[in-house]
Design an enzyme around this catalytic site. Sequence first.
Site, PDB file in Angstrom:
ATOM      1  N   LYS A  96     -32.710 -76.320 -23.156  1.00  9.41           N
ATOM      2  CA  LYS A  96     -33.066 -77.268 -21.864  1.00  9.41           C
ATOM      3  C   LYS A  96     -32.436 -76.485 -20.878  1.00  9.41           C
ATOM      4  CE  LYS A  96     -32.920 -81.131 -20.692  1.00  9.41           C
ATOM      5  NZ  LYS A  96     -33.352 -80.888 -18.650  1.00  9.41           N
ATOM      6  N   ASN A  97     -30.814 -76.694 -20.327  1.00 11.05           N
ATOM      7  CA  ASN A  97     -31.185 -76.455 -18.915  1.00 11.05           C
ATOM      8  C   ASN A  97     -30.394 -75.241 -18.620  1.00 11.05           C
ATOM      9  OD1 ASN A  97     -30.769 -78.979 -18.459  1.00 11.05           O
ATOM     10  ND2 ASN A  97     -28.909 -79.618 -18.663  1.00 11.05           N
ATOM     11  N   CYS A 123     -33.325 -91.311  -9.777  1.00  6.49           N
ATOM     12  CA  CYS A 123     -33.922 -91.722 -11.334  1.00  6.49           C
ATOM     13  C   CYS A 123     -33.081 -92.977 -12.153  1.00  6.49           C
ATOM     14  CB  CYS A 123     -33.742 -90.412 -11.623  1.00  6.49           C
ATOM     15  SG  CYS A 123     -32.248 -89.706 -12.184  1.00  6.49           S
ATOM     16  N   ARG A 180     -28.450 -89.481  -7.339  1.00  2.20           N
ATOM     17  CA  ARG A 180     -28.962 -88.087  -7.917  1.00  2.20           C
ATOM     18  C   ARG A 180     -29.406 -87.070  -5.861  1.00  2.20           C
ATOM     19  NH1 ARG A 180     -30.840 -86.608 -13.375  1.00  2.20           N
ATOM     20  NH2 ARG A 180     -29.343 -84.689 -13.601  1.00  2.20           N
ATOM     21  N   ASP A 206     -23.685 -85.213 -19.858  1.00  2.48           N
ATOM     22  CA  ASP A 206     -24.534 -85.196 -21.202  1.00  2.48           C
ATOM     23  C   ASP A 206     -24.316 -85.751 -22.603  1.00  2.48           C
ATOM     24  OD1 ASP A 206     -26.489 -84.799 -19.285  1.00  2.48           O
ATOM     25  OD2 ASP A 206     -27.058 -82.780 -19.628  1.00  2.48           O
ATOM     26  N   ARG A 261     -38.520 -85.009 -23.804  1.00  5.31           N
ATOM     27  CA  ARG A 261     -38.541 -84.290 -22.465  1.00  5.31           C
ATOM     28  C   ARG A 261     -36.943 -82.782 -23.425  1.00  5.31           C
ATOM     29  NH1 ARG A 261     -35.699 -86.529 -18.169  1.00  5.31           N
ATOM     30  NH2 ARG A 261     -35.001 -84.190 -17.936  1.00  5.31           N
TER      31      ARG A 261
HETATM   32  C1  UD1 Z   1     -27.237 -81.076 -14.426  1.00  3.84           C
HETATM   33  C2  UD1 Z   1     -27.896 -80.728 -15.710  1.00  3.84           C
HETATM   34  C3  UD1 Z   1     -27.631 -82.255 -16.450  1.00  3.84           C
HETATM   35  C4  UD1 Z   1     -26.189 -82.746 -16.334  1.00  3.84           C
HETATM   36  C5  UD1 Z   1     -25.556 -82.406 -14.935  1.00  3.84           C
HETATM   37  C6  UD1 Z   1     -24.220 -83.038 -15.253  1.00  3.84           C
HETATM   38  C7  UD1 Z   1     -30.090 -79.616 -15.207  1.00  3.84           C
HETATM   39  C8  UD1 Z   1     -31.723 -79.315 -15.051  1.00  3.84           C
HETATM   40  N1  UD1 Z   1     -29.596 -80.659 -15.381  1.00  3.84           N
HETATM   41  O1  UD1 Z   1     -28.445 -81.672 -13.642  1.00  3.84           O
HETATM   42  O2  UD1 Z   1     -28.130 -82.182 -17.640  1.00  3.84           O
HETATM   43  O3  UD1 Z   1     -26.441 -84.219 -16.742  1.00  3.84           O
HETATM   44  O4  UD1 Z   1     -26.116 -81.316 -14.516  1.00  3.84           O
HETATM   45  O5  UD1 Z   1     -23.207 -82.210 -15.573  1.00  3.84           O
HETATM   46  O6  UD1 Z   1     -28.983 -78.823 -15.676  1.00  3.84           O
HETATM   47  N2  UD1 Z   1     -24.872 -83.932  -6.461  1.00  3.84           N
HETATM   48  C9  UD1 Z   1     -24.896 -84.836  -4.711  1.00  3.84           C
HETATM   49  N3  UD1 Z   1     -25.724 -83.915  -3.855  1.00  3.84           N
HETATM   50  C10 UD1 Z   1     -26.171 -82.390  -4.425  1.00  3.84           C
HETATM   51  C11 UD1 Z   1     -26.243 -82.739  -5.570  1.00  3.84           C
HETATM   52  C12 UD1 Z   1     -25.524 -83.177  -6.331  1.00  3.84           C
HETATM   53  O7  UD1 Z   1     -24.123 -85.419  -4.810  1.00  3.84           O
HETATM   54  O8  UD1 Z   1     -27.241 -81.779  -3.409  1.00  3.84           O
HETATM   55  C13 UD1 Z   1     -23.997 -85.113  -7.187  1.00  3.84           C
HETATM   56  C14 UD1 Z   1     -24.385 -85.924  -8.260  1.00  3.84           C
HETATM   57  O9  UD1 Z   1     -25.139 -87.096  -7.634  1.00  3.84           O
HETATM   58  C15 UD1 Z   1     -23.843 -85.846  -9.021  1.00  3.84           C
HETATM   59  C16 UD1 Z   1     -23.121 -85.179  -9.074  1.00  3.84           C
HETATM   60  O10 UD1 Z   1     -23.495 -84.310  -7.597  1.00  3.84           O
HETATM   61  O11 UD1 Z   1     -22.864 -87.202  -9.229  1.00  3.84           O
HETATM   62  C17 UD1 Z   1     -23.584 -83.584 -10.559  1.00  3.84           C
HETATM   63  O12 UD1 Z   1     -24.528 -83.304 -10.284  1.00  3.84           O
HETATM   64  P1  UD1 Z   1     -25.452 -82.381 -10.436  1.00  3.84           P
HETATM   65  O13 UD1 Z   1     -24.561 -81.149 -11.064  1.00  3.84           O
HETATM   66  O14 UD1 Z   1     -25.499 -81.738  -9.476  1.00  3.84           O
HETATM   67  O15 UD1 Z   1     -26.268 -82.767 -11.674  1.00  3.84           O
HETATM   68  P2  UD1 Z   1     -27.590 -81.674 -11.964  1.00  3.84           P
HETATM   69  O16 UD1 Z   1     -27.617 -80.510 -11.325  1.00  3.84           O
HETATM   70  O17 UD1 Z   1     -28.323 -83.354 -10.883  1.00  3.84           O
END
Ligand code: UD1
Length: 438
Positions: free
Chosen positions: A23-24, A117, A122, A308, A400
């Site tokens: 999915k990702n 969420c 996030r 995950d 999902r």
């Molecule tokens: C992706 C995955 C999700 C997985 C996560 C962590 C997809 C669609 N989703 O989510 O399944 O659980 O990686 O492996 O690929 N953060 C910030 N600022 C930002 C972005 C992120 O502070 O602008 C923080 C987040 O709050 C979190 C950390 O960075 O604590 C990692 O999150 P991130 O790697 O961004 O997760 P996603 O990309 O949302």
Amino acid sequence: MREYLEIEGRYSLSGTIRISGAKNAVLPALAATILAPGTFVFTNVPRVSDLYTMLELLNYLGAFWREEGDRLWIDTSQLEQAETPYALVRRMRASVLTLGPLLARFGRARVALPGGCPIGKRPIDLHLRGLERLGARIEFSHGYIKASAPQGLKGAEIILDIPSVTATENLLMAAALASGRTEIRNAAREPEVVFLGRLLGLLGVKIAGLGTERIVLYGRPDPSPPSQPVAIIPDRIETGTYLLLPGLAGGEIELAGAEASFLEAPLEKFRAAGLEIEVEGSRLWAYAPRRLKALEVVTAPYPGFPTDLQAQIMALLTQAQGVSVITENLFENRFQHVFELQRLGAQIKVDGRTAIVSGPTPLQGAEVEASDLRASACLVLAALAAEGRTRIYGLEHLDRGYERMEEKLKAVGARIRRKRDALELGGDQRARARGKAL
Ligand code: UD1
């Protein structure tokens, strides 16, 4: 009417499960189709509800698609919109992956701001700061991010504070059409990021350093879709989830179409817990352990133990001898499944970002509610180990990201059925409620 899964636990499982595409990986790949007008073909596409949300979004932007089995065609030659509406971002946060490619293709984009969420705040500040480094102007109005770059984006050096997966992906896609050289430092190293980078390579973008913390790429203004179908990589989280089955239900499971190299940290932990796992090419076998041992698990960005799979390994550790300690480092609110596991009889204490699991505890079937995608998988695993019947509600989360989970589990011997309930009360409770109304 609410759907639920009814699971009768304690039946040993055996047989083969075919792993679906990730999915990702498919979500960013679909967002990347915005970059190059034309027709893309993908194979090994997982038919999960997040896929259809992304397709609905692309359709809204002006794309056409059709599917046949696990093959998907998508034509982005007539995109006319550069806006991602709130209705879709609310349903799926990964809709923000359209921000980078829309901005790159149209010089402007309007994308709804995702709210919090269930698993945490996030934020998307890293996506936005990175886009600003590429020359975008970012404004907020009426709950939307308005990004513009009328003269086009320009390559730049970007250092991420955290190796965010979707921020890295958004920035790679934006930089794919930017002029000159972009360097992303502290980039995410997840296999899904590598997959997206390779897809961009097939569009003609020069890219190096994938899978490391430093990715360098040279954008090009006129990319075109790959000439061959692109296969979506296997889902490592689905693989990890099903590898745990023999640990909870007993028996032995074979997984086909998987990629073990994506799962080094989980395999090490699963083996340390006592699971016997064998790997041969794209096949993995997991065998019921004689005894499960307690573990210490700390989630971390790839190649660390994935957040995950945190909920799923917690289900396993309720059956392990001793005290396990699980620390969740990525998301601040990702222990929602603990309360539901407790309803099944698990002994777990939460202290901030740490959960302490004492085991083994015999689990007993109950009615539980899934709060998010991976929590729902954790509850399915726990239900397979529980005595008696468990009902799991909140299946919209499960659907999902897991393709046909109940069919796959049924095929290896699980007693699992998807049902609908008009009322949320059980039979005798319903009769009593009716009695009161009279
Ligand atoms: C992706 C995955 C999700 C997985 C996560 C962590 C997809 C669609 N989703 O989510 O399944 O659980 O990686 O492996 O690929 N953060 C910030 N600022 C930002 C972005 C992120 O502070 O602008 C923080 C987040 O709050 C979190 C950390 O960075 O604590 C990692 O999150 P991130 O790697 O961004 O997760 P996603 O990309 O949302």
